[in-house]
Write a protein that holds these residues in place. Structure first.
Motif, mmCIF file in Angstrom:
data_model
loop_
_atom_site.group_PDB
_atom_site.id
_atom_site.type_symbol
_atom_site.label_atom_id
_atom_site.label_comp_id
_atom_site.label_asym_id
_atom_site.label_seq_id
_atom_site.Cartn_x
_atom_site.Cartn_y
_atom_site.Cartn_z
ATOM 1 N N TRP A 34 0.827 -1.203 0.000
ATOM 2 C CA TRP A 34 0.000 0.000 0.000
ATOM 3 C C TRP A 34 0.861 1.253 0.000
ATOM 4 O O TRP A 34 1.952 1.290 0.580
ATOM 5 C CB TRP A 34 -0.905 0.038 1.240
ATOM 6 N N ASN A 35 0.342 2.268 -0.652
ATOM 7 C CA ASN A 35 0.841 3.629 -0.462
ATOM 8 C C ASN A 35 -0.116 4.328 0.511
ATOM 9 O O ASN A 35 -1.327 4.104 0.459
ATOM 10 C CB ASN A 35 0.873 4.400 -1.780
ATOM 11 N N TYR A 36 0.454 5.167 1.369
ATOM 12 C CA TYR A 36 -0.357 5.734 2.454
ATOM 13 C C TYR A 36 -0.519 7.244 2.292
ATOM 14 O O TYR A 36 0.404 7.945 1.863
ATOM 15 C CB TYR A 36 0.288 5.417 3.809
ATOM 16 N N GLU A 37 -1.685 7.717 2.671
ATOM 17 C CA GLU A 37 -1.956 9.147 2.737
ATOM 18 C C GLU A 37 -2.486 9.479 4.129
ATOM 19 O O GLU A 37 -3.349 8.771 4.661
ATOM 20 C CB GLU A 37 -2.992 9.560 1.679
ATOM 21 N N TRP A 38 -1.951 10.547 4.700
ATOM 22 C CA TRP A 38 -2.365 10.988 6.028
ATOM 23 C C TRP A 38 -3.008 12.373 5.928
ATOM 24 O O TRP A 38 -2.555 13.228 5.164
ATOM 25 C CB TRP A 38 -1.161 11.066 6.964
ATOM 26 N N ASN A 43 -6.883 17.916 5.974
ATOM 27 C CA ASN A 43 -5.826 18.480 5.127
ATOM 28 C C ASN A 43 -4.730 17.441 4.919
ATOM 29 O O ASN A 43 -4.252 16.824 5.877
ATOM 30 C CB ASN A 43 -5.222 19.734 5.767
ATOM 31 N N LEU A 44 -4.315 17.232 3.679
ATOM 32 C CA LEU A 44 -3.296 16.237 3.366
ATOM 33 C C LEU A 44 -1.951 16.632 3.970
ATOM 34 O O LEU A 44 -1.499 17.781 3.836
ATOM 35 C CB LEU A 44 -3.151 16.100 1.844
ATOM 36 N N LEU A 45 -1.302 15.666 4.648
ATOM 37 C CA LEU A 45 0.049 15.862 5.175
ATOM 38 C C LEU A 45 1.032 15.403 4.102
ATOM 39 O O LEU A 45 1.205 14.212 3.860
ATOM 40 C CB LEU A 45 0.241 15.061 6.471
ATOM 41 N N LYS A 46 1.715 16.338 3.449
ATOM 42 C CA LYS A 46 2.558 16.003 2.307
ATOM 43 C C LYS A 46 3.814 15.235 2.704
ATOM 44 O O LYS A 46 4.410 14.538 1.881
ATOM 45 C CB LYS A 46 2.933 17.296 1.559
ATOM 46 N N ASP A 47 4.244 15.398 3.981
ATOM 47 C CA ASP A 47 5.463 14.711 4.416
ATOM 48 C C ASP A 47 5.161 13.359 5.063
ATOM 49 O O ASP A 47 6.042 12.740 5.660
ATOM 50 C CB ASP A 47 6.246 15.597 5.393
ATOM 51 N N ALA A 48 3.923 12.878 4.985
ATOM 52 C CA ALA A 48 3.529 11.625 5.633
ATOM 53 C C ALA A 48 2.983 10.670 4.579
ATOM 54 O O ALA A 48 1.826 10.774 4.173
ATOM 55 C CB ALA A 48 2.472 11.898 6.707
ATOM 56 N N GLY A 64 -5.390 17.726 16.876
ATOM 57 C CA GLY A 64 -6.401 17.693 15.826
ATOM 58 C C GLY A 64 -6.865 16.289 15.520
ATOM 59 O O GLY A 64 -6.527 15.328 16.229
ATOM 60 N N ASP A 65 -7.659 16.145 14.459
ATOM 61 C CA ASP A 65 -8.206 14.857 14.032
ATOM 62 C C ASP A 65 -7.352 14.287 12.907
ATOM 63 O O ASP A 65 -7.096 14.975 11.898
ATOM 64 C CB ASP A 65 -9.644 15.024 13.546
ATOM 65 N N TYR A 66 -6.931 13.027 13.077
ATOM 66 C CA TYR A 66 -6.071 12.375 12.094
ATOM 67 C C TYR A 66 -6.815 11.218 11.424
ATOM 68 O O TYR A 66 -7.468 10.410 12.094
ATOM 69 C CB TYR A 66 -4.794 11.849 12.755
ATOM 70 N N THR A 67 -6.689 11.136 10.081
ATOM 71 C CA THR A 67 -7.234 10.025 9.308
ATOM 72 C C THR A 67 -6.174 9.555 8.322
ATOM 73 O O THR A 67 -5.192 10.251 8.045
ATOM 74 C CB THR A 67 -8.502 10.438 8.530
#
Length: 224
Positions: A34-38, A43-48, A64-67
């Motif tokens: 898998w490739n992951y997006e946080w 809001n997309l975390l570009k460094d994660a 904050g809220d993390y998904t």
């Protein structure tokens, strides 16, 4: 086909303190490719872009809220977005409270239990100090037991807690005084102890008392 589900796990806990290390993990129920997006607050975390998102020195801007969600390299397969996990960051270091059972004076020979109480208890290891000890004692629960307490166990005790790597420590608690007193000795118990030490000593004491009474007898008669 049904899309896989993603889940966010947070360590050490959802409620953390400034300067702690926090690790968020995106768990996907099927497969590893898998490739992951946080996302934080959507809001997309570009460094994660990995399974684990680590914050080495958390501050209040990280609250904050993390998904998270996962996609296959082809981009044709992707998971549901996970449910949100809320990260709360406190600026004030927590201070535990130390209590004892029994409270107040404790007789020698009984068990004394100390408690280190925290409102945020997830993931903590507990450390115990005494004014006469050069090092802390460590427990994985917030309970420290002194079995068959002795007079030397009396004194001031403190506790604190720590978690993570490197370890984040709470403040020390206020000092708690454990007062240990000797159990009262009955006459029968005293005789038993004397017999255990030396039967001859007890016989000598009895003979001495008899001798004293025999000598004092005539003097008492002359006074009347």
């Amino acid at each position: 086909t049904e899309r896989p589900t993603a889940t966010v796990n947070v360590q050490p806990a959802g409620h953390v303190f400034i300067r702690e290390r926090v690790t968020l993990t995106c768990e996907i129920e099927s497969g590893d490719d898998w490739n992951y997006e946080w996302y934080t607050n959507n809001n997309l975390l570009k460094d994660a872009q990995r399974k684990k998102y680590e914050i080495s020195n958390v501050d209040q801007t990280h609250a904050g809220d993390y998904t998270c969600k996962g996609t296959q390299s082809t981009g044709r397969i992707y998971t549901h977005t996970s449910a949100a996990v809320t990260l709360t960051v406190s600026a004030v270091k927590v201070k535990p409270t130390i209590t004892s059972n029994p409270e107040g004076a404790a007789l020698t020979g009984i068990t004394v239990t100390l408690y280190c109480k925290l409102h945020q208890s997830a993931g903590w290891t507990f450390y115990w100090s005494k004014h006469t000890q050069s090092s802390e004692k460590e427990t994985i629960t917030n309970v420290y037991t002194i079995s068959s307490v002795r007079l030397s166990d009396g004194g001031q005790y403190w506790c604190r807690a720590g978690r993570g790597n490197p370890v984040y420590y709470t403040h020390y608690s206020d000092a708690l005084w454990v007062n240990v007193t000797g159990a009262p000795v009955s006459a029968l118990s005293l005789l038993s102890r004397l017999m255990a030490v030396s039967p001859y000593l007890l016989v000598s004491i009895v003979l001495g008392v008899k001798c004293y009474r025999a000598r004092a007898g005539p003097d008492e008669e002359n006074r009347t």
